[in-house]
Design a protein around this motif. Structure first.
Motif, mmCIF file in Angstrom:
data_model
loop_
_atom_site.group_PDB
_atom_site.id
_atom_site.type_symbol
_atom_site.label_atom_id
_atom_site.label_comp_id
_atom_site.label_asym_id
_atom_site.label_seq_id
_atom_site.Cartn_x
_atom_site.Cartn_y
_atom_site.Cartn_z
ATOM 1 N N GLY A 115 0.782 -1.222 0.000
ATOM 2 C CA GLY A 115 0.000 0.000 0.000
ATOM 3 C C GLY A 115 0.814 1.272 0.000
ATOM 4 O O GLY A 115 0.322 2.335 0.415
ATOM 5 N N SER A 116 2.072 1.195 -0.463
ATOM 6 C CA SER A 116 2.917 2.385 -0.495
ATOM 7 C C SER A 116 2.335 3.420 -1.457
ATOM 8 O O SER A 116 1.985 3.092 -2.595
ATOM 9 C CB SER A 116 4.339 2.030 -0.942
ATOM 10 N N PRO A 117 2.240 4.678 -1.030
ATOM 11 C CA PRO A 117 1.713 5.723 -1.916
ATOM 12 C C PRO A 117 2.755 6.276 -2.878
ATOM 13 O O PRO A 117 2.435 7.101 -3.734
ATOM 14 C CB PRO A 117 1.266 6.802 -0.926
ATOM 15 N N ALA A 118 4.007 5.834 -2.740
ATOM 16 C CA ALA A 118 5.070 6.357 -3.605
ATOM 17 C C ALA A 118 4.779 6.029 -5.070
ATOM 18 O O ALA A 118 4.334 4.926 -5.398
ATOM 19 C CB ALA A 118 6.413 5.764 -3.199
ATOM 20 N N ARG A 119 5.024 6.980 -5.928
ATOM 21 C CA ARG A 119 4.858 6.785 -7.367
ATOM 22 C C ARG A 119 6.204 6.360 -7.945
ATOM 23 O O ARG A 119 7.210 7.038 -7.737
ATOM 24 C CB ARG A 119 4.361 8.062 -8.034
ATOM 25 N N VAL A 120 6.216 5.252 -8.666
ATOM 26 C CA VAL A 120 7.469 4.658 -9.136
ATOM 27 C C VAL A 120 7.663 4.915 -10.631
ATOM 28 O O VAL A 120 6.780 4.635 -11.445
ATOM 29 C CB VAL A 120 7.488 3.138 -8.870
ATOM 30 N N ILE A 121 8.839 5.457 -10.961
ATOM 31 C CA ILE A 121 9.265 5.589 -12.357
ATOM 32 C C ILE A 121 10.268 4.481 -12.615
ATOM 33 O O ILE A 121 11.305 4.397 -11.941
ATOM 34 C CB ILE A 121 9.929 6.949 -12.629
ATOM 35 N N VAL A 122 9.970 3.616 -13.559
ATOM 36 C CA VAL A 122 10.889 2.541 -13.921
ATOM 37 C C VAL A 122 11.928 3.096 -14.880
ATOM 38 O O VAL A 122 11.606 3.747 -15.872
ATOM 39 C CB VAL A 122 10.124 1.373 -14.575
ATOM 40 N N LEU A 123 13.194 2.855 -14.559
ATOM 41 C CA LEU A 123 14.311 3.336 -15.368
ATOM 42 C C LEU A 123 15.094 2.134 -15.864
ATOM 43 O O LEU A 123 15.520 1.303 -15.064
ATOM 44 C CB LEU A 123 15.217 4.245 -14.530
ATOM 45 N N THR A 124 15.279 2.019 -17.169
ATOM 46 C CA THR A 124 15.924 0.818 -17.698
ATOM 47 C C THR A 124 16.645 1.098 -19.006
ATOM 48 O O THR A 124 16.406 2.108 -19.659
ATOM 49 C CB THR A 124 14.873 -0.294 -17.924
ATOM 50 N N THR A 125 17.530 0.182 -19.350
ATOM 51 C CA THR A 125 18.236 0.260 -20.626
ATOM 52 C C THR A 125 17.363 -0.259 -21.759
ATOM 53 O O THR A 125 17.526 0.139 -22.913
ATOM 54 C CB THR A 125 19.526 -0.589 -20.560
ATOM 55 N N PHE A 126 16.398 -1.123 -21.437
ATOM 56 C CA PHE A 126 15.629 -1.816 -22.462
ATOM 57 C C PHE A 126 14.164 -1.408 -22.402
ATOM 58 O O PHE A 126 13.524 -1.520 -21.362
ATOM 59 C CB PHE A 126 15.746 -3.331 -22.266
ATOM 60 N N ASP A 127 13.627 -0.960 -23.551
ATOM 61 C CA ASP A 127 12.224 -0.532 -23.586
ATOM 62 C C ASP A 127 11.386 -1.500 -24.415
ATOM 63 O O ASP A 127 10.638 -1.107 -25.286
ATOM 64 C CB ASP A 127 12.087 0.898 -24.119
ATOM 65 N N THR A 128 11.526 -2.802 -24.125
ATOM 66 C CA THR A 128 10.748 -3.789 -24.857
ATOM 67 C C THR A 128 9.264 -3.633 -24.537
ATOM 68 O O THR A 128 8.884 -3.226 -23.441
ATOM 69 C CB THR A 128 11.184 -5.218 -24.487
ATOM 70 N N ASP A 129 8.433 -3.976 -25.502
ATOM 71 C CA ASP A 129 6.984 -3.841 -25.324
ATOM 72 C C ASP A 129 6.502 -4.592 -24.086
ATOM 73 O O ASP A 129 5.703 -4.082 -23.306
ATOM 74 C CB ASP A 129 6.252 -4.367 -26.563
ATOM 75 N N GLU A 130 6.990 -5.820 -23.918
ATOM 76 C CA GLU A 130 6.538 -6.654 -22.797
ATOM 77 C C GLU A 130 6.916 -6.020 -21.464
ATOM 78 O O GLU A 130 6.118 -6.004 -20.519
ATOM 79 C CB GLU A 130 7.163 -8.043 -22.897
ATOM 80 N N LEU A 131 8.137 -5.457 -21.382
ATOM 81 C CA LEU A 131 8.587 -4.841 -20.142
ATOM 82 C C LEU A 131 7.753 -3.613 -19.807
ATOM 83 O O LEU A 131 7.371 -3.399 -18.658
ATOM 84 C CB LEU A 131 10.061 -4.461 -20.256
ATOM 85 N N VAL A 132 7.466 -2.792 -20.812
ATOM 86 C CA VAL A 132 6.656 -1.592 -20.597
ATOM 87 C C VAL A 132 5.279 -1.972 -20.071
ATOM 88 O O VAL A 132 4.801 -1.436 -19.064
ATOM 89 C CB VAL A 132 6.512 -0.778 -21.897
ATOM 90 N N VAL A 133 4.625 -2.904 -20.749
ATOM 91 C CA VAL A 133 3.273 -3.303 -20.367
ATOM 92 C C VAL A 133 3.263 -3.914 -18.970
ATOM 93 O O VAL A 133 2.389 -3.614 -18.145
ATOM 94 C CB VAL A 133 2.689 -4.290 -21.395
#
Length: 223
Positions: free
Chosen positions: A78-96
Motif C-alpha cells: 500500500g505504499s503511496p510512492a509513485r514509481v518511475i521505472v528506469l531501464t536500458t531496455f524498452d521492450t513492449d513486454e517490459l513496458v506493459v
C-alpha cells in the motif's frame, strides 16, 4: 494542475556510477530532495517504507530482487510512492508489465538529464510519464500497428553486419560490456571496440541502447 512542493525522492540502481550520476542530476534541482538510495530491490522496499518518498526512480535489472518485484511489493504494502521505472531496455513486454504492476512512469537510461528531472516533477503531480520512444512502441503494441514495418527496417540494418558484428550486436543488446563481450566471444578488447564502432556506424545509431532496440525489433533471423 496541483501545485508542486518539494519532491521527496528515492533513487534505486545497482550500478554505483549510474546511481551517483542520478543523485547528482536530481540533487541539483531546487524542488527535489533525495531522501534515500538503494542498490537492489530488496533494500529499495525497506528504504521506501521507511522514508515514505513521493517518487521512486527504480532500475529494473538488479540483483537479489529486480525492480518489477520491488514495485509489486510496494504496491502490495500500500505504499503511496509513485514509481518511475528506469531501464536500458524498452521492450513492449517490459513496458506493459511495469504499467500493469503500477508504475507511474517509464524512462530509458539515455533520457536527457533535464527530461529525467521533468519526469520526476510530473509524476509527483500525479501525471503519467513515458519516454517518447516508449509511448510510440506502446501504442504500436496495443494497436498492432507498426510491427511489420519496424521489423523490416531493423532487419535491413542488421543485414549490413558481418556475422561477427552481428554476434557483437546481439551481445550489446543483452547488456554486456565490451570486456564481457571479449570474454564470451574469445576476442581481444581492442577488436571488440572496433566491432562495436562498426555496429554503431552500420546500424546508424549513437549509443548501446539504440543497438539493443534494433536487435529487439529485428527479432530472430528468419529461417
Amino acid at each position: 494542475m496541483a501545485e508542486l512542493t518539494a519532491v521527496r525522492l528515492v533513487v534505486v540502481d545497482d550500478d554505483p556510477l549510474v546511481r551517483a550520476g542520478l543523485l547528482m542530476i536530481l540533487g541539483g534541482a531546487e524542488d527535489v530532495t533525495v531522501v534515500g538510495e538503494a542498490a537492489d530491490g530488496r533494500d529499495a522496499v525497506d528504504v521506501v517504507v521507511r522514508e515514505r518518498p513521493d517518487v521512486v526512480l527504480m532500475d529494473v535489472r538488479m540483483p537479489r530482487m529486480d525492480g518489477l518485484a520491488a514495485l509489486r511489493q510496494l504496491r502490495d504494502r500500500g505504499s503511496p510512492a509513485r514509481v518511475i521505472v528506469l531501464t536500458t531496455f524498452d521492450t513492449d513486454e517490459l513496458v506493459v508489465t511495469a504499467l500493469r504492476e503500477g508504475a507511474a512512469g517509464f524512462l530509458v537510461k539515455d533520457t536527457r538529464p533535464a527530461d529525467i528531472v521533468a519526469a520526476v516533477r510530473r509524476v509527483a503531480l500525479g501525471e503519467p510519464m513515458l519516454s517518447p520512444s516508449v509511448t510510440s512502441r506502446l501504442i504500436a503494441a496495443v494497436t498492432g500497428q507498426g510491427d511489420d514495418s519496424r521489423r523490416r527496417a531493423a532487419r535491413a540494418l542488421i543485414a549490413r553486419l558481418t556475422d561477427r558484428e552481428r554476434e557483437v550486436a546481439v551481445a550489446v543488446g543483452e547488456g554486456l560490456t565490451n570486456a564481457e563481450i571479449a570474454e564470451s566471444l574469445h576476442l581481444g578488447l581492442a577488436t571488440v571496440k572496433t566491432h562495436v564502432g562498426n555496429v554503431f556506424a552500420k546500424l546508424e545509431v549513437t549509443n548501446r541502447v539504440q543497438v539493443s532496440r534494433c536487435v529487439q525489433d529485428a527479432g530472430p533471423a528468419p529461417g
